[in-house]
Design a protein around this motif. Structure first.
Motif, PDB file in Angstrom:
ATOM      1  N   GLU A   1      11.901  -8.005   6.229  1.00 55.54           N
ATOM      2  CA  GLU A   1      11.654  -8.219   4.686  1.00 55.54           C
ATOM      3  C   GLU A   1      10.548  -7.579   4.015  1.00 55.54           C
ATOM      4  O   GLU A   1      10.522  -6.966   3.125  1.00 55.54           O
ATOM      5  CB  GLU A   1      11.339  -9.734   4.467  1.00 55.54           C
ATOM      6  CG  GLU A   1      12.491 -10.872   4.808  1.00 55.54           C
ATOM      7  CD  GLU A   1      12.148 -12.157   4.644  1.00 55.54           C
ATOM      8  OE1 GLU A   1      10.862 -12.561   4.543  1.00 55.54           O
ATOM      9  OE2 GLU A   1      12.983 -12.942   5.047  1.00 55.54           O
ATOM     10  N   LYS A   2       9.463  -7.285   5.009  1.00 52.98           N
ATOM     11  CA  LYS A   2       8.089  -6.640   4.462  1.00 52.98           C
ATOM     12  C   LYS A   2       8.341  -5.101   4.421  1.00 52.98           C
ATOM     13  O   LYS A   2       8.340  -4.359   3.232  1.00 52.98           O
ATOM     14  CB  LYS A   2       7.115  -6.715   5.540  1.00 52.98           C
ATOM     15  CG  LYS A   2       5.833  -5.848   4.949  1.00 52.98           C
ATOM     16  CD  LYS A   2       4.651  -6.262   5.929  1.00 52.98           C
ATOM     17  CE  LYS A   2       3.173  -5.403   5.516  1.00 52.98           C
ATOM     18  NZ  LYS A   2       2.075  -5.750   6.324  1.00 52.98           N
TER      19      LYS A   2
ATOM     20  N   ARG B   1      10.574  -4.706   1.294  1.00 61.23           N
ATOM     21  CA  ARG B   1       9.874  -5.055  -0.045  1.00 61.23           C
ATOM     22  C   ARG B   1       8.766  -3.789  -0.420  1.00 61.23           C
ATOM     23  O   ARG B   1       8.540  -3.677  -1.461  1.00 61.23           O
ATOM     24  CB  ARG B   1       8.927  -6.335   0.271  1.00 61.23           C
ATOM     25  CG  ARG B   1       8.224  -6.896  -1.049  1.00 61.23           C
ATOM     26  CD  ARG B   1       7.744  -8.110  -0.697  1.00 61.23           C
ATOM     27  NE  ARG B   1       6.698  -8.180   0.206  1.00 61.23           N
ATOM     28  CZ  ARG B   1       6.647  -8.669   1.698  1.00 61.23           C
ATOM     29  NH1 ARG B   1       8.047  -9.365   1.912  1.00 61.23           N
ATOM     30  NH2 ARG B   1       5.795  -8.654   2.332  1.00 61.23           N
ATOM     31  N   LYS B   2       8.220  -3.369   0.719  1.00 63.74           N
ATOM     32  CA  LYS B   2       7.333  -2.366   0.561  1.00 63.74           C
ATOM     33  C   LYS B   2       7.861  -0.840   0.370  1.00 63.74           C
ATOM     34  O   LYS B   2       7.112  -0.185  -0.283  1.00 63.74           O
ATOM     35  CB  LYS B   2       6.293  -2.260   1.801  1.00 63.74           C
ATOM     36  CG  LYS B   2       5.604  -3.704   2.041  1.00 63.74           C
ATOM     37  CD  LYS B   2       4.516  -3.871   1.334  1.00 63.74           C
ATOM     38  CE  LYS B   2       3.722  -5.234   1.738  1.00 63.74           C
ATOM     39  NZ  LYS B   2       2.662  -5.555   0.759  1.00 63.74           N
TER      40      LYS B   2
END
Length: 398
Positions: free
Chosen positions: A337-338, A341-342
C-alpha cells in the motif's frame, strides 16, 4: 585510487576558496598530481604562493602568460589532466561555463577541453536558488558536467540553506568515485539515514528509534560498487560511511532541503526514519513543568520526502526511487500500500515489532516490494542486506 592521476583544479573567487588548500593536501596525500588554476577573484581570498606551495606546482592565473602561450599552454593544461575540478564553482563561473564564455584562463580551459569536468558549487543560498543558476546547472549537467554539493548549512553572509561548498573530504570522495571501477561507476545515488529530531523546545525533541546502521551499510555498499553517494543523515548513533558526500541534518525539513539540493541523481534510497510529525508551537525556551498541568503541544505534519521525490517530473526524478517501510504488523500488505501511495519504485519492508531485535540491532530480515511482487529475504547481517540491495540496484540501473 588516485595514483598517477592528474587533477586540474580551478579555484573560483569566493570565501570558500580557502577550502581549496585542504582539498589540494588531500589530493596529494591520495596520490594525485594537482595543477592549480586561479581566477583573479580567487587571488583575493587565497594567495597563488600558498596554493603553489601545497600543490608543488605553479599556480596558473593569466591566460596571456607569454612563456606558456608560446606553446599554447592553455590548450595543454586542459588536455593533460585526467579530470578538471572546479572548487569552488561560483555562480559567475557556472554562468560563463554554461554559455561558453572564455574571457580568462579558467573559462578558456573549460571551453577548450574534452576532459571530464566536476564542479563543487559555492554561493549564497539566494544565488543558488535563482532561476538563472538553476538553468545554468541544468545546461552544465546536460553537457556532462558532474556536481558534488552544495551542502546545506550556515553561510558566511549569515543566511542558512543550500550553497555551502562541500567539505574537501566529500569532494575527494567524489573524485575517487569518478575513477572507481564497478557497475555503479558514474552513477550518483542519494541515501538518507538515521532518525530526525523534531524540537519540542531547545532541550527536548520527538524522534523515531533508528541507529542509522542499515542506511550507513547501504551507502557503503553502493560506494564499493563505484557509485558517487550523497549521504544525508540525521543524528545517527553509528559513524557515517567513508567515501561519501556527507550532509548532516536534524529535522525532516532540513533532510528534505538537503535531498532536493543533491538532485539530480540516478537513484535515491530513503532509509531514514523520518518523524511523521513536528511540534508546530515548539518553545524557544525550555518548557517548565508546572502545577497547572501538561503543556498543550500542537502537531503539524512533516514533509513527505519519499512522495515528493517520487512525484518529480522526469527531468529531476531519479530513475530508481527506493523507500523503506518499518512495520509492526501486516508488513507485506502495508508495504504494498505504501509503494502505491508514495509512487516509488521499490519498498524495502521489515518487521520492527518487539522481540525482532532489528531496530538498533546488527541483523535485518526484509521483504523487497517491486512492481513484480514481494520477495522475502532471509534474516542476515545488515551489511549483507545492503550488499544484496546494492547489487539489485546496479542490475536495475544497467
Amino acid at each position: 585510487m588516485l595514483h598517477d592521476k592528474r587533477i586540474l583544479l580551478i579555484i573560483g573567487g569566493g570565501i570558500a576558496a580557502y577550502k581549496s588548500l585542504e582539498l589540494i593536501r588531500l589530493l596529494r596525500t591520495a596520490g594525485a598530481a594537482v595543477t592549480p588554476v586561479m581566477t583573479r577573484a580567487a587571488s583575493e581570498f587565497v594567495t597563488p604562493l600558498s596554493v603553489a606551495a601545497l600543490a608543488g606546482e605553479k599556480a596558473y592565473t593569466d591566460l596571456f602568460d607569454l612563456t606558456d602561450e608560446a606553446e599554447m599552454g592553455h590548450i595543454q593544461l586542459s588536455r593533460v589532466a585526467d579530470l578538471i575540478v572546479v572548487a569552488p564553482a561560483t555562480a559567475d563561473l557556472m554562468a560563463k561555463a554554461a554559455t561558453g564564455l572564455a574571457g580568462d584562463l579558467a573559462t578558456t580551459l573549460l571551453l577548450a577541453t574534452d576532459t571530464p569536468v566536476m564542479m563543487a558549487p559555492a554561493m549564497n543560498v539566494r544565488m543558488w536558488d535563482h532561476p538563472a543558476t538553476q538553468r545554468n546547472l541544468a545546461v552544465l549537467q546536460g553537457d556532462g558536467v558532474s556536481f558534488v554539493g552544495p551542502d546545506v548549512g550556515d553561510m558566511a553572509c549569515g543566511e542558512h540553506g543550500p550553497g555551502r561548498l562541500a567539505e574537501p573530504a566529500a569532494i575527494l570522495a567524489a573524485i575517487q568515485s569518478h575513477f572507481a571501477s564497478g557497475p555503479l561507476s558514474g552513477k550518483h545515488i542519494i541515501v538518507t539515514s538515521g532518525p530526525t529530531h523534531e524540537p519540542i523546545d531547545p532541550v527536548r525533541y520527538i524522534a523515531n528509534r533508528s541507529s542509522g546502521a542499515q542506511g550507513t551499510a547501504i551507502a557503503q555498499a553502493l560506494v564499493a560498487l563505484g557509485a558517487q553517494v550523497t549521504f544525508v543523515t540525521g543524528p545517527a548513533s553509528v559513524p557515517p560511511p567513508t567515501g561519501v558526500t556527507l550532509v548532516k541534518v536534524e529535522t525532516a525539513q532540513q533532510m528534505k532541503d538537503a535531498v532536493m539540493a543533491a538532485l539530480p541523481a540516478q537513484s535515491a534510497v530513503f532509509a531514514a526514519a523520518v518523524a511523521d510529525w513536528r511540534v508546530a508551537n515548539a518553545g524557544t525556551q525550555k518548557i517548565k513543568k508546572t502545577a497547572g498541568g501538561l503543556p498543550a503541544l500542537e502537531f503539524a505534519e512533516n514533509p513527505d520526502i519519499l512522495a515528493t521525490v517520487s512525484s518529480l517530473d522526469a527531468a529531476m526524478r531519479p530513475a530508481l526511487v527506493v523507500g523503506f517501510a518499518a512495520e509492526t504488523q501486516d508488513v507485506t500488505e502495508l508495504a504494498r500500500e505504501k509503494r502505491a501511495r508514495k509512487g516509488c519504485d521499490w519498498i524495502v519492508a521489515n518487521d520492527v515489532s518487539d522481540g525482532t531485535g532489528i531496530m538498533g540491532g546488527t541483523e535485518n530480515a526484509v521483504t523487497l516490494i517491486t512492481a513484480k511482487g514481494a520477495e522475502d529475504w532471509p534474516r542476515m547481517a545488515k551489511a549483507a542486506v545492503a550488499q544484496r540491495l546494492a547489487q539489485r540496484m546496479a542490475e536495475a540501473l544497467g
